[in-house]
Design an enzyme around this catalytic site. Structure first.
Site, PDB file in Angstrom:
ATOM      1  N   HIS A  21      26.647 -44.958  22.948  1.00  0.00           N
ATOM      2  CA  HIS A  21      26.835 -44.190  21.711  1.00  0.00           C
ATOM      3  C   HIS A  21      28.140 -44.532  21.011  1.00  0.00           C
ATOM      4  O   HIS A  21      28.617 -43.770  20.184  1.00  0.00           O
ATOM      5  CB  HIS A  21      26.788 -42.686  22.014  1.00  0.00           C
TER       6      HIS A  21
ATOM      7  N   GLN B  14      27.006 -42.736  27.880  1.00  0.00           N
ATOM      8  CA  GLN B  14      26.762 -42.041  26.615  1.00  0.00           C
ATOM      9  C   GLN B  14      28.089 -41.493  26.074  1.00  0.00           C
ATOM     10  O   GLN B  14      28.151 -41.062  24.925  1.00  0.00           O
ATOM     11  CB  GLN B  14      25.802 -40.874  26.809  1.00  0.00           C
TER      12      GLN B  14
ATOM     13  N   CYS C  19      38.723 -52.155   2.185  1.00  0.00           N
ATOM     14  CA  CYS C  19      38.313 -51.781   0.815  1.00  0.00           C
ATOM     15  C   CYS C  19      38.890 -50.428   0.408  1.00  0.00           C
ATOM     16  O   CYS C  19      38.614 -49.932  -0.681  1.00  0.00           O
ATOM     17  CB  CYS C  19      36.785 -51.745   0.727  1.00  0.00           C
TER      18      CYS C  19
ATOM     19  N   GLY D 100      25.742 -36.844  35.505  1.00  0.00           N
ATOM     20  CA  GLY D 100      26.448 -35.971  34.559  1.00  0.00           C
ATOM     21  C   GLY D 100      25.870 -35.959  33.164  1.00  0.00           C
ATOM     22  O   GLY D 100      26.617 -35.913  32.175  1.00  0.00           O
ATOM     23  N   THR D 101      24.532 -35.999  33.066  1.00  0.00           N
ATOM     24  CA  THR D 101      23.931 -35.915  31.734  1.00  0.00           C
ATOM     25  C   THR D 101      22.776 -34.929  31.751  1.00  0.00           C
ATOM     26  O   THR D 101      22.005 -34.846  32.708  1.00  0.00           O
ATOM     27  CB  THR D 101      23.448 -37.290  31.221  1.00  0.00           C
ATOM     28  N   SER D 102      22.656 -34.186  30.652  1.00  0.00           N
ATOM     29  CA  SER D 102      21.587 -33.175  30.538  1.00  0.00           C
ATOM     30  C   SER D 102      20.259 -33.845  30.218  1.00  0.00           C
ATOM     31  O   SER D 102      19.222 -33.178  30.155  1.00  0.00           O
ATOM     32  CB  SER D 102      21.948 -32.174  29.443  1.00  0.00           C
TER      33      SER D 102
ATOM     34  N   CYS E  24      39.345 -47.314   5.188  1.00  0.00           N
ATOM     35  CA  CYS E  24      39.004 -48.688   5.598  1.00  0.00           C
ATOM     36  C   CYS E  24      40.142 -49.596   5.145  1.00  0.00           C
ATOM     37  O   CYS E  24      40.518 -49.572   3.965  1.00  0.00           O
ATOM     38  CB  CYS E  24      37.690 -49.100   4.930  1.00  0.00           C
TER      39      CYS E  24
ATOM     40  N   VAL F 284      31.835 -41.225  24.675  1.00  0.00           N
ATOM     41  CA  VAL F 284      32.578 -41.999  23.665  1.00  0.00           C
ATOM     42  C   VAL F 284      34.087 -41.885  23.903  1.00  0.00           C
ATOM     43  O   VAL F 284      34.885 -42.347  23.100  1.00  0.00           O
ATOM     44  CB  VAL F 284      32.215 -41.499  22.244  1.00  0.00           C
TER      45      VAL F 284
HETATM   46  C1  BV8 Z   1      17.647 -42.445  17.565  1.00  0.00           C
HETATM   47  C2  BV8 Z   1      27.779 -39.708  19.817  1.00  0.00           C
HETATM   48  C3  BV8 Z   1      16.090 -43.673  16.331  1.00  0.00           C
HETATM   49  C4  BV8 Z   1      28.547 -38.935  18.830  1.00  0.00           C
HETATM   50  C5  BV8 Z   1      25.691 -38.630  20.434  1.00  0.00           C
HETATM   51  C6  BV8 Z   1      14.992 -35.546  14.831  1.00  0.00           C
HETATM   52  C7  BV8 Z   1      15.654 -36.323  13.874  1.00  0.00           C
HETATM   53  C8  BV8 Z   1      16.365 -37.475  14.209  1.00  0.00           C
HETATM   54  C9  BV8 Z   1      16.411 -37.872  15.531  1.00  0.00           C
HETATM   55  C10 BV8 Z   1      15.752 -37.076  16.469  1.00  0.00           C
HETATM   56  C11 BV8 Z   1      15.045 -35.943  16.143  1.00  0.00           C
HETATM   57  N1  BV8 Z   1      14.545 -35.419  17.292  1.00  0.00           N
HETATM   58  C12 BV8 Z   1      14.894 -36.191  18.337  1.00  0.00           C
HETATM   59  C13 BV8 Z   1      15.617 -37.195  17.846  1.00  0.00           C
HETATM   60  C14 BV8 Z   1      16.196 -38.241  18.602  1.00  0.00           C
HETATM   61  C15 BV8 Z   1      17.670 -37.860  18.822  1.00  0.00           C
HETATM   62  C16 BV8 Z   1      17.734 -36.924  20.013  1.00  0.00           C
HETATM   63  O1  BV8 Z   1      17.598 -37.377  21.122  1.00  0.00           O
HETATM   64  N2  BV8 Z   1      17.909 -35.624  19.747  1.00  0.00           N
HETATM   65  C17 BV8 Z   1      17.933 -34.672  20.871  1.00  0.00           C
HETATM   66  C18 BV8 Z   1      19.082 -33.696  20.693  1.00  0.00           C
HETATM   67  C19 BV8 Z   1      16.585 -33.984  20.920  1.00  0.00           C
HETATM   68  N3  BV8 Z   1      18.322 -39.112  19.111  1.00  0.00           N
HETATM   69  C20 BV8 Z   1      18.884 -39.825  18.131  1.00  0.00           C
HETATM   70  O2  BV8 Z   1      18.963 -39.477  16.970  1.00  0.00           O
HETATM   71  C21 BV8 Z   1      19.393 -41.171  18.598  1.00  0.00           C
HETATM   72  N4  BV8 Z   1      18.933 -42.206  17.696  1.00  0.00           N
HETATM   73  O3  BV8 Z   1      16.775 -41.819  18.112  1.00  0.00           O
HETATM   74  O4  BV8 Z   1      17.410 -43.484  16.694  1.00  0.00           O
HETATM   75  C22 BV8 Z   1      15.869 -42.786  15.147  1.00  0.00           C
HETATM   76  C23 BV8 Z   1      16.406 -43.166  13.928  1.00  0.00           C
HETATM   77  C24 BV8 Z   1      16.154 -42.375  12.812  1.00  0.00           C
HETATM   78  C25 BV8 Z   1      15.394 -41.191  12.913  1.00  0.00           C
HETATM   79  C26 BV8 Z   1      14.886 -40.808  14.167  1.00  0.00           C
HETATM   80  C27 BV8 Z   1      15.121 -41.602  15.277  1.00  0.00           C
HETATM   81  C28 BV8 Z   1      20.910 -41.207  18.589  1.00  0.00           C
HETATM   82  C29 BV8 Z   1      21.439 -40.194  19.585  1.00  0.00           C
HETATM   83  C30 BV8 Z   1      22.946 -40.354  19.723  1.00  0.00           C
HETATM   84  C31 BV8 Z   1      23.617 -39.092  19.253  1.00  0.00           C
HETATM   85  N5  BV8 Z   1      25.054 -39.233  19.487  1.00  0.00           N
HETATM   86  N6  BV8 Z   1      26.989 -38.784  20.612  1.00  0.00           N
HETATM   87  C32 BV8 Z   1      29.586 -38.081  19.491  1.00  0.00           C
HETATM   88  O5  BV8 Z   1      29.723 -38.069  20.736  1.00  0.00           O
HETATM   89  O6  BV8 Z   1      30.285 -37.412  18.729  1.00  0.00           O
HETATM   90  S1  BV8 Z   1      24.829 -37.642  21.508  1.00  0.00           S
HETATM   91  C33 BV8 Z   1      25.834 -36.666  22.477  1.00  0.00           C
HETATM   92  O7  BV8 Z   1      24.956 -36.144  23.486  1.00  0.00           O
HETATM   93  C34 BV8 Z   1      26.926 -37.378  23.264  1.00  0.00           C
HETATM   94  O8  BV8 Z   1      26.991 -38.769  23.058  1.00  0.00           O
HETATM   95  C35 BV8 Z   1      26.510 -37.151  24.697  1.00  0.00           C
HETATM   96  O9  BV8 Z   1      26.887 -38.205  25.473  1.00  0.00           O
HETATM   97  C36 BV8 Z   1      25.070 -37.060  24.547  1.00  0.00           C
HETATM   98  C37 BV8 Z   1      24.305 -36.540  25.725  1.00  0.00           C
HETATM   99  O10 BV8 Z   1      24.961 -35.364  26.163  1.00  0.00           O
HETATM  100  P1  BV8 Z   1      25.422 -35.348  27.691  1.00  0.00           P
HETATM  101  O11 BV8 Z   1      26.353 -36.489  27.922  1.00  0.00           O
HETATM  102  O12 BV8 Z   1      24.222 -35.272  28.550  1.00  0.00           O
HETATM  103  O13 BV8 Z   1      26.271 -34.038  27.734  1.00  0.00           O
HETATM  104  P2  BV8 Z   1      25.720 -32.536  27.919  1.00  0.00           P
HETATM  105  O14 BV8 Z   1      26.848 -31.611  27.643  1.00  0.00           O
HETATM  106  O15 BV8 Z   1      24.442 -32.371  27.160  1.00  0.00           O
HETATM  107  O16 BV8 Z   1      25.344 -32.477  29.468  1.00  0.00           O
HETATM  108  C38 BV8 Z   1      26.368 -32.610  30.440  1.00  0.00           C
HETATM  109  C39 BV8 Z   1      25.697 -32.431  31.788  1.00  0.00           C
HETATM  110  O17 BV8 Z   1      26.694 -32.609  32.805  1.00  0.00           O
HETATM  111  C40 BV8 Z   1      25.120 -31.038  31.990  1.00  0.00           C
HETATM  112  O18 BV8 Z   1      23.807 -31.169  32.513  1.00  0.00           O
HETATM  113  C41 BV8 Z   1      26.050 -30.384  33.015  1.00  0.00           C
HETATM  114  O19 BV8 Z   1      25.345 -29.554  33.921  1.00  0.00           O
HETATM  115  C42 BV8 Z   1      26.561 -31.595  33.756  1.00  0.00           C
HETATM  116  N7  BV8 Z   1      27.885 -31.417  34.344  1.00  0.00           N
HETATM  117  C43 BV8 Z   1      28.931 -30.674  33.889  1.00  0.00           C
HETATM  118  N8  BV8 Z   1      29.998 -30.833  34.722  1.00  0.00           N
HETATM  119  C44 BV8 Z   1      29.606 -31.716  35.689  1.00  0.00           C
HETATM  120  C45 BV8 Z   1      28.266 -32.081  35.452  1.00  0.00           C
HETATM  121  N9  BV8 Z   1      27.588 -32.946  36.246  1.00  0.00           N
HETATM  122  C46 BV8 Z   1      28.255 -33.454  37.295  1.00  0.00           C
HETATM  123  N10 BV8 Z   1      29.537 -33.150  37.596  1.00  0.00           N
HETATM  124  C47 BV8 Z   1      30.238 -32.280  36.822  1.00  0.00           C
HETATM  125  N11 BV8 Z   1      31.514 -31.977  37.142  1.00  0.00           N
HETATM  126 ZN    ZN Z   2      35.524 -51.087   3.733  1.00  0.00          ZN
END
Ligand code: BV8
Ligand code: ZN
Length: 249
Positions: free
Chosen positions: A120, A102, A156, A192-194, A153, A104
């Site tokens: 992503h 996940q 364009c 490493g994902t929530s 871009c 980037v």
């Molecule tokens: C989709 C890229 C169909 C950009 C990211 C309402 C409206 C629209 C959509 C939704 C909605 N409600 C729900 C949705 C679906 C939505 C979603 O899931 N929302 C969530 C928040 C509820 N999903 C989408 O929109 C997806 N598309 O569904 O398409 C659609 C189409 C139209 C309309 C509806 C649906 C697209 C989701 C992609 C979003 N883009 N990133 C960028 O990075 O800038 S998401 C972002 O969160 C990052 O990519 C990241 O990778 C991702 C997940 O986060 P994590 O990697 O888990 O990171 P986090 O900090 O949360 O957790 C880290 C964990 O590691 C923690 O648990 C921590 O304890 C642990 N940790 C820390 N240190 C360590 C460790 N573990 C081990 N070792 C360590 N040392």
């Molecule tokens: Zn263009």
């Protein structure tokens, strides 16, 4: 502290004919890349849905590009850690692991992982915001800092956008298909994902449906912790080093 559970995972890996891993920001945390939802997270002064969305970009492209430019500068200074290195080694083993991320930040690729499935997208890729014919295909841009900011871009001269999947945007079909195919595996690790972002978080359930042995490696409990066969609480780098040490092949 987790040798016994690491031994269990290692023994499953020794007999597995296929291994798929999905990683999140926690894998890059030991490299110094802030996680998304942690205390000093990338989102701390913004809600994720506010910033990483097409709407935010449409209303204030400069602000969104400031944030990505800052992340690119930060990541450029970071090095892959032991978690990335172990996964890179496993990706080119006799039975190669499939790494879905996940993240980037490109750190899996910098560690030498082959065939990374970037669920992503990548902050090192740009696309045409107006989706002109040539610019709809992402191009690589590793300039740090970006100049000009916001970038244009090259085809364009309209605004360019980060080559990532924002909230409300669909995962590219080929990426989703490849990822679902990869859940047909003997062992599935989520590291490493929530597990709050979908559809990434649902890949675990697809792996379970296909009968995979599933394990989570994370610093804290997540909504997936109760669904996996074995949940290991620990840092991705130290746990993966231990599992790799205990693997017999
Ligand atoms: C989709 C890229 C169909 C950009 C990211 C309402 C409206 C629209 C959509 C939704 C909605 N409600 C729900 C949705 C679906 C939505 C979603 O899931 N929302 C969530 C928040 C509820 N999903 C989408 O929109 C997806 N598309 O569904 O398409 C659609 C189409 C139209 C309309 C509806 C649906 C697209 C989701 C992609 C979003 N883009 N990133 C960028 O990075 O800038 S998401 C972002 O969160 C990052 O990519 C990241 O990778 C991702 C997940 O986060 P994590 O990697 O888990 O990171 P986090 O900090 O949360 O957790 C880290 C964990 O590691 C923690 O648990 C921590 O304890 C642990 N940790 C820390 N240190 C360590 C460790 N573990 C081990 N070792 C360590 N040392
Ligand atoms: Zn263009």
């Amino acid at each position: 502290m987790f040798t016994d559970v690491a031994e269990t995972v290692a023994s499953h890996l020794d007999t597995a004919q296929s291994l798929t891993v999905i990683t999140g920001a926690g894998v890059s945390a030991p490299s110094g890349v802030p996680t998304f939802r942690g205390p000093q997270g990338l989102w701390k002064n913004h809600r994720p849905e506010q910033l990483a969305t097409p709407e935010a970009f449409a209303s204030d492209p400069e602000m969104v590009w400031e944030w990505y430019n800052w992340r690119r500068e930060l990541v450029a200074e970071c090095q892959p850690n032991a978690a990335h290195r172990i996964l890179a080694k496993w990706s080119s083993a006799a039975i190669p692991a499939t790494i879905i991320t996940q993240n980037v930040d490109g750190l899996h690729e910098r560690a030498g992982t082959t065939g990374v499935i970037r669920f992503h997208g990548s902050i090192w890729e740009l696309r045409c915001w107006k989706e002109c014919d040539a610019g709809v295909i992402a191009w690589r841009n590793t300039a740090v800092p970006l100049d000009p900011l916001p970038p244009r871009c090259p085809y364009c001269n309209e605004l360019a956008r980060p080559g990532v999947v924002w909230f409300g945007e669909s995962i590219p079909t080929d990426v989703l298909t490849k990822s679902l195919q990869a859940t047909r595996c003997d062992v599935f690790l989520t590291i490493g994902t929530s597990a709050v972002v979908h559809p990434a978080a649902s890949l675990l359930h697809s792996a379970k449906q296909h009968g995979a042995f599933t394990s989570e490696i994370n610093l804290e409990g997540t909504p997936s912790s109760g669904d996996v066969d074995l949940a290991i609480q620990g840092s991705a780098d130290t746990v993966l080093v231990e599992i790799d040490r205990l693997r017999s092949k």
